[in-house]
Design a protein around this motif. Structure first.
Motif, short mmCIF file in Angstrom:
data_model
loop_
_atom_site.label_atom_id
_atom_site.label_comp_id
_atom_site.label_asym_id
_atom_site.label_seq_id
_atom_site.Cartn_x
_atom_site.Cartn_y
_atom_site.Cartn_z
N ILE A 100 -3.47 4.19 -5.91
CA ILE A 100 -2.09 3.71 -6.11
C ILE A 100 -1.12 4.54 -5.30
N LEU A 101 -1.30 5.86 -5.29
CA LEU A 101 -0.40 6.74 -4.54
C LEU A 101 -0.41 6.40 -3.06
N GLY A 102 -1.60 6.15 -2.51
CA GLY A 102 -1.69 5.80 -1.10
C GLY A 102 -0.99 4.49 -0.78
N GLY A 103 -1.16 3.49 -1.65
CA GLY A 103 -0.49 2.21 -1.44
C GLY A 103 1.02 2.33 -1.56
N TYR A 104 1.48 3.10 -2.54
CA TYR A 104 2.92 3.29 -2.74
C TYR A 104 3.54 3.99 -1.54
N ALA A 105 2.88 5.06 -1.06
CA ALA A 105 3.40 5.79 0.09
C ALA A 105 3.44 4.91 1.34
N SER A 106 2.43 4.06 1.50
CA SER A 106 2.40 3.16 2.66
C SER A 106 3.50 2.11 2.59
N ASP A 107 3.76 1.59 1.40
CA ASP A 107 4.84 0.61 1.24
C ASP A 107 6.18 1.21 1.63
N LYS A 108 6.36 2.51 1.38
CA LYS A 108 7.64 3.17 1.62
C LYS A 108 7.73 3.78 3.01
N LEU A 109 6.67 4.45 3.47
CA LEU A 109 6.71 5.21 4.70
C LEU A 109 6.08 4.50 5.89
N GLY A 110 5.28 3.49 5.62
CA GLY A 110 4.55 2.81 6.67
C GLY A 110 3.08 3.19 6.64
N GLY A 111 2.20 2.19 6.67
CA GLY A 111 0.78 2.44 6.58
C GLY A 111 0.24 3.23 7.75
N GLU A 112 0.87 3.08 8.95
CA GLU A 112 0.39 3.80 10.12
C GLU A 112 0.43 5.31 9.90
N ARG A 113 1.55 5.78 9.38
CA ARG A 113 1.73 7.22 9.18
C ARG A 113 0.77 7.77 8.12
N SER A 261 -5.66 -12.47 -12.51
CA SER A 261 -6.94 -13.11 -12.16
C SER A 261 -7.47 -12.56 -10.84
N MET A 262 -6.56 -12.27 -9.89
CA MET A 262 -6.96 -11.65 -8.63
C MET A 262 -7.52 -10.25 -8.86
N VAL A 263 -6.84 -9.46 -9.70
CA VAL A 263 -7.29 -8.10 -10.01
C VAL A 263 -8.67 -8.13 -10.67
N PHE A 264 -8.86 -9.06 -11.61
CA PHE A 264 -10.13 -9.16 -12.31
C PHE A 264 -11.25 -9.55 -11.36
N ALA A 265 -10.99 -10.53 -10.48
CA ALA A 265 -12.02 -10.97 -9.53
C ALA A 265 -12.37 -9.85 -8.56
N HIS A 266 -11.36 -9.11 -8.09
CA HIS A 266 -11.62 -7.99 -7.18
C HIS A 266 -12.45 -6.91 -7.88
N TYR A 392 -2.78 -3.21 -4.44
CA TYR A 392 -4.17 -3.17 -3.98
C TYR A 392 -4.83 -1.86 -4.42
N GLY A 393 -4.05 -0.77 -4.37
CA GLY A 393 -4.59 0.50 -4.83
C GLY A 393 -4.96 0.45 -6.30
N PHE A 394 -4.15 -0.23 -7.10
CA PHE A 394 -4.44 -0.34 -8.54
C PHE A 394 -5.74 -1.10 -8.77
N MET A 395 -5.89 -2.23 -8.10
CA MET A 395 -7.10 -3.02 -8.37
C MET A 395 -8.33 -2.40 -7.71
#
Length: 451
Positions: A100-113, A261-266, A392-395
């Protein structure tokens, strides 16, 4: 561009209505401007796709280095099977905690960084692992710490990739990008196996860590020099409270049927894939002791690479032809969970008992399971692009935890029943349950603006 119509009873105050109309229209224009500003130009998108593919290969090379060297390390440091299991299992406990932390940081700072920083750190950790064995008599504890740290640092990769895909890639090309990245996982596993076989025979186990760590550092330097010059922070998708990620907002999203339902399937497809990956070599070794080891260690993953790429290409092609995105996500997930389970369940009966049959059916099942990369794996970007990384990090965290449980449960079933049919039946049951839930409640319409 579509403009929102005002209700009739609001036209009493003309000035107020016109003001609302102007604000709404300007907001739509601004949001469209932000989206276009975030998207990669096509030449840059192709370069990033190649670099991310290579990065995913190196990620799995580094991840599988310890398992490949585990036998040699156990002999060197006199580890028992329990000791080896604790060292190897340390990765997955660390892997769960930064999703979750990685996804949150990417949403804010950019996934590239985020990808660059995390790759640099786990590459250095890989190179430093052999050096830790020289520090004294606490080798066992240091290896557990190093393996757990490896999981912590690599746990941000796929949530960051999901965030990056939702911010930088147009909707009709996301399936192929995610499929390409997943094919990199299988190629990385194959390369690590081949490279490890050579290095363990001709050099010490330490050379494997040095080689994969050095190549990963080289990748980071190349990304820094060629891609990360200037500002890579994404513009917010919306100028509203919907761009703010909070735990309460995540819980609100999870109440939406398409999301849970997406989270459960994943979660289902992740734990069954981990179970197959963990127990497949043991199944072949015990059921067909005279079979050549490289055949069942390589062929299923070789089949997965073209399968993942072709699934992503077909999915994006049909979306561009006008087919419903929701229908495409469900069709791909049907093949990933439904069709693959059929080939697994065939092995429960006594009709096909030869090595060639088992290898063929399991290779087809593994290949079909890669279609999830253009099913639920990319569905998170359809439903909630403003917080795709965190969601995505959560699921993925849930999938990793469930993978630990199902892998352990499978070992118990094998021990008690002395039959692999119970494990294959469990995999089929989990897959079918997750698939039915997703087919009934899944969707691809954006829902993050409603919470």
């Amino acid at each position: 561009m579509a403009v929102k119509h005002m209700p009739e009873n609001d036209w009493g105050n003309v000035n107020g209505s016109l003001l609302k109309h102007k604000i709404y229209t300007d907001t739509l224009c601004n949001n469209e401007e932000f989206r276009n500003r975030n998207l990669w130009p096509r030449p840059l998108a192709r370069k990033w796709t190649f670099m991310l593919f290579v990065g995913t290969c190196l990620l799995y090379c580094a991840r599988t280095t310890m398992p490949i060297c585990a036998v040699n390390m156990a002999a060197t440091f006199h580890w028992s099977k329990i000791d080896s299991g604790l060292v190897l299992g340390g990765f997955y406990w660390g892997y769960c905690f930064t999703q979750i932390l990685g996804g949150y940081a990417s949403d804010k700072l950019g996934g590239e960084r985020v990808l660059f920083i995390s790759t640099t750190l786990w590459a250095v950790t890989t190179c430093a692992t052999p050096l830790l064995t020289e520090l004294g008599s606490h080798t066992f504890a240091l290896m557990i710490i190093a393996r757990s740290l490896m999981g912590v640092l690599q746990g941000v990769f796929f949530p960051s990739l999901a965030s990056l895909c939702s911010q930088r890639v147009v909707e009709g090309e996301r399936g192929f990008l995610m499929s390409t990245m997943h094919s990199g996982c299988y190629l990385g596993t194959l390369l690590a196996g081949g490279m490890g076989s050579f290095m363990l025979d001709s050099h010490s186990w330490k050379s494997m860590f040095y080689c994969t760590g050095f190549l990963s550092i080289l990748w980071s330097l190349l990304v820094w020099r060629c891609f990360l010059r200037g500002d890579v922070t994404p513009a917010p998708l919306e100028r509203s409270s919907s761009s703010v990620w909070t735990w309460s907002r995540l819980l609100s999203l999870l109440k939406k049927p398409p999301v849970w339902s997406m989270v459960f399937a994943h979660m289902c497809i992740s734990c069954t894939s981990n179970t197959i990956m963990s127990w497949l070599p043991t199944y072949f070794k015990e059921s067909f002791p005279h079979a050549t080891g490289w055949t069942y260690n390589l062929i299923p993953w070789l089949a997965a690479i073209p399968s993942a790429l072709s699934g992503g290409y077909v999915s994006d092609f049909l979306v561009k032809q006008g087919y419903s995105i929701s229908a495409m996500r469900k069709i791909m997930q049907f093949f990933a969970m439904g069709a693959s389970s059929l080939f697994i369940m065939v092995l429960c009966g006594g009709m096909f008992t030869s090595f060639n049959s088992a290898l063929a059916f399991l290779s087809i099942a593994v290949g079909l399971s890669t279609f999830t990369s253009c099913g639920v794996s990319v569905n998170v970007q359809d439903l909630a692009p403003s917080c795709a990384g965190a969601l995505y990090g959560f699921m993925n965290m849930l999938g990793a935890f469930m993978g630990l449980v199902v892998v352990a449960l499978s070992g118990y079933l094998i021990e008690v029943t002395q039959s692999w049919a119970s494990v294959f039946s469990l995999i089929g049951l989990i897959n079918v349950t997750g698939l039915v839930i997703f087919l009934v409640f899944g969707d691809a319409h954006r829902v993050d603006l409603e919470v």
